[in-house]
Design a protein around this motif. Sequence first.
Motif, PDB file in Angstrom:
ATOM      1  N   GLY A  98       0.817  -1.213   0.000  1.00 42.80           N
ATOM      2  CA  GLY A  98       0.000   0.000   0.000  1.00 42.80           C
ATOM      3  C   GLY A  98       0.842   1.249   0.000  1.00 42.80           C
ATOM      4  N   THR A  99       0.236   2.336   0.463  1.00 41.20           N
ATOM      5  CA  THR A  99       0.924   3.615   0.571  1.00 41.20           C
ATOM      6  C   THR A  99       1.000   4.008   2.037  1.00 41.20           C
ATOM      7  N   SER A 100       2.174   4.507   2.447  1.00 36.02           N
ATOM      8  CA  SER A 100       2.414   4.789   3.869  1.00 36.02           C
ATOM      9  C   SER A 100       2.475   6.275   4.177  1.00 36.02           C
ATOM     10  N   ARG A 125      11.811   4.937  -1.708  1.00 34.05           N
ATOM     11  CA  ARG A 125      12.534   5.976  -0.967  1.00 34.05           C
ATOM     12  C   ARG A 125      12.374   7.347  -1.610  1.00 34.05           C
ATOM     13  N   MET A 126      11.156   7.690  -1.964  1.00 37.74           N
ATOM     14  CA  MET A 126      10.894   8.997  -2.555  1.00 37.74           C
ATOM     15  C   MET A 126      10.791  10.045  -1.455  1.00 37.74           C
ATOM     16  N   ALA A 127      11.307  11.241  -1.707  1.00 40.22           N
ATOM     17  CA  ALA A 127      11.216  12.342  -0.748  1.00 40.22           C
ATOM     18  C   ALA A 127       9.900  13.085  -0.948  1.00 40.22           C
ATOM     19  N   CYS A 128       9.290  13.498   0.163  1.00 43.05           N
ATOM     20  CA  CYS A 128       8.011  14.212   0.137  1.00 43.05           C
ATOM     21  C   CYS A 128       8.088  15.396   1.105  1.00 43.05           C
ATOM     22  N   PRO A 129       7.079  16.276   1.095  1.00 44.49           N
ATOM     23  CA  PRO A 129       7.061  17.385   2.058  1.00 44.49           C
ATOM     24  C   PRO A 129       7.125  16.874   3.489  1.00 44.49           C
ATOM     25  N   PRO A 130       7.708  17.668   4.412  1.00 45.91           N
ATOM     26  CA  PRO A 130       7.933  17.230   5.798  1.00 45.91           C
ATOM     27  C   PRO A 130       6.711  16.627   6.498  1.00 45.91           C
ATOM     28  N   PRO A 131       5.495  17.211   6.401  1.00 50.99           N
ATOM     29  CA  PRO A 131       4.375  16.600   7.140  1.00 50.99           C
ATOM     30  C   PRO A 131       4.109  15.159   6.746  1.00 50.99           C
ATOM     31  N   ARG A 132       4.223  14.870   5.459  1.00 55.44           N
ATOM     32  CA  ARG A 132       3.983  13.500   5.008  1.00 55.44           C
ATOM     33  C   ARG A 132       5.127  12.577   5.396  1.00 55.44           C
ATOM     34  N   MET A 133       6.354  13.068   5.334  1.00 56.57           N
ATOM     35  CA  MET A 133       7.500  12.246   5.735  1.00 56.57           C
ATOM     36  C   MET A 133       7.443  11.924   7.224  1.00 56.57           C
ATOM     37  N   GLU A 134       7.057  12.907   8.043  1.00 55.02           N
ATOM     38  CA  GLU A 134       6.968  12.684   9.485  1.00 55.02           C
ATOM     39  C   GLU A 134       5.890  11.656   9.812  1.00 55.02           C
ATOM     40  N   GLU A 136       4.730   9.311   7.786  1.00 57.76           N
ATOM     41  CA  GLU A 136       5.175   8.014   7.290  1.00 57.76           C
ATOM     42  C   GLU A 136       6.187   7.374   8.242  1.00 57.76           C
ATOM     43  N   SER A 137       7.142   8.163   8.726  1.00 56.03           N
ATOM     44  CA  SER A 137       8.142   7.633   9.662  1.00 56.03           C
ATOM     45  C   SER A 137       7.485   7.104  10.924  1.00 56.03           C
ATOM     46  N   ALA A 138       6.497   7.846  11.440  1.00 55.65           N
ATOM     47  CA  ALA A 138       5.788   7.410  12.646  1.00 55.65           C
ATOM     48  C   ALA A 138       5.014   6.127  12.396  1.00 55.65           C
ATOM     49  N   LEU A 139       4.386   6.021  11.222  1.00 53.91           N
ATOM     50  CA  LEU A 139       3.611   4.823  10.897  1.00 53.91           C
ATOM     51  C   LEU A 139       4.506   3.606  10.754  1.00 53.91           C
ATOM     52  N   LYS A 141       7.447   3.176  11.994  1.00 56.71           N
ATOM     53  CA  LYS A 141       7.989   2.860  13.329  1.00 56.71           C
ATOM     54  C   LYS A 141       6.970   2.066  14.134  1.00 56.71           C
ATOM     55  N   ALA A 142       5.709   2.483  14.087  1.00 55.52           N
ATOM     56  CA  ALA A 142       4.658   1.772  14.819  1.00 55.52           C
ATOM     57  C   ALA A 142       4.504   0.341  14.314  1.00 55.52           C
ATOM     58  N   MET A 143       4.708   0.124  13.017  1.00 58.09           N
ATOM     59  CA  MET A 143       4.535  -1.202  12.429  1.00 58.09           C
ATOM     60  C   MET A 143       5.648  -2.169  12.797  1.00 58.09           C
ATOM     61  N   GLU A 144       6.677  -1.678  13.486  1.00 57.77           N
ATOM     62  CA  GLU A 144       7.749  -2.562  13.929  1.00 57.77           C
ATOM     63  C   GLU A 144       7.323  -3.439  15.096  1.00 57.77           C
ATOM     64  N   THR A 145       6.250  -3.064  15.786  1.00 48.27           N
ATOM     65  CA  THR A 145       5.726  -3.854  16.893  1.00 48.27           C
ATOM     66  C   THR A 145       4.267  -4.195  16.599  1.00 48.27           C
ATOM     67  N   SER A 146       3.744  -5.186  17.304  1.00 47.28           N
ATOM     68  CA  SER A 146       2.389  -5.657  17.048  1.00 47.28           C
ATOM     69  C   SER A 146       1.344  -4.603  17.402  1.00 47.28           C
ATOM     70  N   PHE A 147       0.222  -4.635  16.697  1.00 49.27           N
ATOM     71  CA  PHE A 147      -0.943  -3.821  17.006  1.00 49.27           C
ATOM     72  C   PHE A 147      -1.939  -4.657  17.786  1.00 49.27           C
ATOM     73  N   VAL A 148      -2.602  -4.047  18.764  1.00 49.55           N
ATOM     74  CA  VAL A 148      -3.675  -4.698  19.513  1.00 49.55           C
ATOM     75  C   VAL A 148      -5.009  -4.177  18.992  1.00 49.55           C
ATOM     76  N   THR A 149      -5.913  -5.079  18.674  1.00 50.35           N
ATOM     77  CA  THR A 149      -7.237  -4.673  18.203  1.00 50.35           C
ATOM     78  C   THR A 149      -8.096  -4.297  19.397  1.00 50.35           C
ATOM     79  N   VAL A 150      -8.587  -3.057  19.440  1.00 52.83           N
ATOM     80  CA  VAL A 150      -9.417  -2.601  20.554  1.00 52.83           C
ATOM     81  C   VAL A 150     -10.845  -2.307  20.122  1.00 52.83           C
ATOM     82  N   GLY A 151     -11.158  -2.473  18.851  1.00 59.63           N
ATOM     83  CA  GLY A 151     -12.526  -2.268  18.402  1.00 59.63           C
ATOM     84  C   GLY A 151     -12.696  -2.709  16.967  1.00 59.63           C
TER      85      GLY A 151
END
Length: 276
Positions: A98-100, A125-134, A136-139, A141-151
């Motif tokens: 997908g797209t991140s 590894r395409m460069a994008c404006p800072p808000p999108r890069m930030e 994407e980096s956060a997403l 990073k979050a995907m490096e550990t498991s997600f818990v389904t809460v709903g």
Amino acid sequence: MQTSLRGTCRTIGLRSAAFVLVTAAATLAACTTNPAPGLPSAGASLNQTQPSGPSRWELVRWQQADGTLRDIPHGDNGQPIIFEFNDGIDAAQGTVSGTSGCNRFTGSYGKTDTGIRFDRVAGTRMACPPPRMELESALLKAMETSFVTVGTQPSAGSTGRQIIWKTASGDLLQFVEREGVGRRGARMDAGGVEKTVYIDSQRVECPGVGKMMCYRWRESPDAAWQLWYGPIEGLDFEQGVSYKLRVREYQVPNPPADASAIRWQLLNVESRTRAQ
């Protein structure tokens, strides 16, 4: 639908029309991080109408652990953050792409007792404006550990199935299932109109709510070029290559201000020609 949480945590009600994420975040913050026995998990069926095959999910809301909402900017041509599960979100394991936020990604996914995990995630590894890069980096990073389904929510009227995942840092990510699988060779939705379009080898800057990059397209080789503001779902566009595509065209009800009112879903790449 209701989600039960362990200990002194009270039950969270989820409206049929949408998830009440602010209430969920406040309650989750007061709870132990150990998952409750009755907590809905990715192993619990979302009663999907297609039992197998690809499914496509859009990140529509990101609530941080402190209760504030994170802005989710769309891409240059209006594309959202999308997770495409090759065997469906209810499958025990499979591949995901997908797209991140800025780049495309691929990886694998598998069920856990409380949710879902992502492995071997890699992206362009395409460069994008800072808000999108930030974002994407956060997403990523979050995907490096498991997600818990809460709903989870099977459906909400005209809205597709929904799911809320909690990251290791306590953020809540709300995804909504979208029509169209966005990948070549997969089953296409019924309806829409099939058409042939020619895509130029370069995208160009075009006017919009913000700075955008658009495809140039035309309906025949000798027609004038037009701007295409929306994504072409399923196309892995390569700069410097022109395409002849067979697509299915859909009308989008109530599109965002910065997105197209028409959606194209790739049926087949008829030809591709590298520019001289």
